[in-house]
Design an enzyme around this catalytic site. Structure first.
Site, PDB file in Angstrom:
ATOM      1  CD  GLU A 138      -2.584   1.174   2.705  1.00  0.00           C
ATOM      2  OE1 GLU A 138      -3.130   0.101   3.037  1.00  0.00           O
ATOM      3  OE2 GLU A 138      -2.704   2.221   3.373  1.00  0.00           O
ATOM      4  CD  GLU A 153      -3.363   7.416   5.687  1.00  0.00           C
ATOM      5  OE1 GLU A 153      -2.201   7.022   5.509  1.00  0.00           O
ATOM      6  OE2 GLU A 153      -4.281   6.671   6.031  1.00  0.00           O
TER       7      GLU A 153
END
Ligand code: NAG
Ligand code: NAG
Ligand code: NAG
Ligand code: NAG
Ligand code: NAG
Ligand code: NAG
Ligand code: NAG
Length: 333
Positions: free
Chosen positions: A157, A162
């Site tokens: 990932e 974020e």
């Protein structure tokens, strides 16, 4: 599975907590235009996909419960478009919003959107241009790529954007299967938060950087008119750059990106500490906005936000600007 992790990381507010695993299995150019043609071609990246406007409405709308335990109800494509949560304007700008109109109980679920590209990638130069991102109390936006068929964290990932709550610095994180560490010696503008990319139950922080640039996340990003996140993923590693709106290099604007001219990167994950190709493969591109959940929830108490995360879900006003405003995402090879 996540609760012990969340507690252990409470003491580390800036530590990566952004895994998205499924619970069930879990300098710019000086005058490019005036350069000779052979120099203009030197980067030689070829556009593979450019997603703009309605393209995003053709992506897969994830409508299951949030694997990161967020207080959201992800809508399918029809529901999201009819609710006005996934829209395209006359300038081909796509907006993915969190509902701000409906009454939601404290601790209830608010409608939101999570989309992923039908296309998958094993490498590429990814250039994402956003005008704005969702941010605020309880809000956890992410722009990331993840292996679609492997059992997380196998296949890896890559979290490009974020953060949670009132964070002011973007966090860039890699999560992987075993035997993958961050081993970088090249100077970066961002600073390292953790070097263990291998993730799993009990330790899913990943290897990560925070960007030393308050324009990279949240209010600062939006006030700067957004900008471009670019990352180059190949067998040599994964390298990330960020350009606020007024600093976007001409070669990106003209669609001929040449990372060799971009100067210091924000984050570098070289293959010296991780065989990138065998740890990261078959990634779809994902954009989502969740609320509270496994990261924004536990981080809420120390975030400077009022009340509790549960209570904030009920406050529609808080979500009026919780929007991804997307100019385009391009992938070059
Ligand atoms: C650019 O890429 C194309 C296709 O891979 C290749 O044929 C060509 O030789 C490359 N040009 C340069 C200057 O590297
Ligand atoms: C708007 O986006 C669509 C793809 O969704 C594209 O075909 C079209 O060319 C774009 N129009 C403009 C003016 O950029
Ligand atoms: C919420 O309501 C306002 C005012 O009625 C409206 O302008 C807006 O489009 C609505 N937003 C969504 C996402 O439905
Ligand atoms: C980035 O921020 C960290 C933590 O605040 C600090 O230690 C470091 O010196 C900063 N680096 C740069 C290049 O500003
Ligand atoms: C880190 O990279 C260097 C080369 O840059 C290499 O010599 C060293 O073995 C690597 N360390 C780890 C732990 O992978
Ligand atoms: C993922 O699995 C589906 C279903 O088995 C398959 O159709 C698809 O080709 C796979 N995609 C990749 C990239 O492996
Ligand atoms: C509701 O959200 C708005 C916008 O974030 C905030 O100004 C207000 O203080 C919140 N109200 C409560 C009761 O938390």
């Amino acid at each position: 599975m996540r609760s012990a992790i969340a507690i252990s990381l409470l003491a580390l507010p800036l530590t990566a907590l952004g895994a998205h695993q499924e619970r069930a299995h879990r300098r710019r150019h000086a005058g490019l235009a005036h350069s000779p043609a052979y120099m203009r071609r030197s980067a030689n990246y070829t556009l593979q996909n450019k997603f703009v406007g309605e393209d995003f409405l053709q992506w897969d709308f994830f409508d299951q419960s949030d694997p990161t335990d967020g207080l959201v109800h992800y809508l399918d494509a029809d529901a999201a478009t009819s609710a006005g949560l996934a829209t395209v304007d006359c300038n081909n700008v796509t907006t993915l919003a969190v509902d701000a109109n409906q009454t939601v109980a404290s601790g209830g679920q608010r409608n939101s959107v999570r989309i992923s590209s039908p296309q998958t990638y094993n490498s590429g130069l990814f250039i994402a241009d956003f005008q704005a991102m969702p941010f605020g109390c309880g809000i956890w936006p992410a722009y990331w790529t993840v292996s679609i068929n492997a059992t997380w964290p196998d296949g890896g990932e890559i979290d490009v954007i974020e953060g949670v709550n009132l964070n002011t610095e973007n966090q860039i994180t890699l999560h992987s299967g075993p035997d993958c560490t961050l081993n970088n010696t090249t100077p970066t503008s961002g600073h390292v938060l953790g070097t263990q990319c291998a993730s799993g139950p009990g330790d899913d922080a990943g290897c990560a950087y925070a960007q030393n640039d308050t324009r990279s996340f949240g209010a600062g990003f939006n006030q700067a008119g957004g900008g471009v996140f670019a990352h180059l993923w190949n067998s040599d590693g994964v390298t990330f750059w960020f350009f606020a709106r007024d600093e976007i290099p001409q070669d990106i604007k003209s669609g001929n990106p040449d990372p060799s001219t971009w100067g210091e990167a924000a984050a570098i994950f070289p293959s010296t500490g991780c065989d990138i190709s065998s740890h990261f493969y078959d990634h779809a591109i994902v954009l989502d906005t969740t609320i509270c959940g496994d990261w924004a929830g536990p981080a809420y108490a120390s975030s400077g936000c009022p009340g509790t995360c549960d209570s904030m879900v009920a406050n529609g006003t808080n979500f009026l600007d919780a929007k991804w405003v997307i100019n385009s995402i391009s992938v070059f090879q």
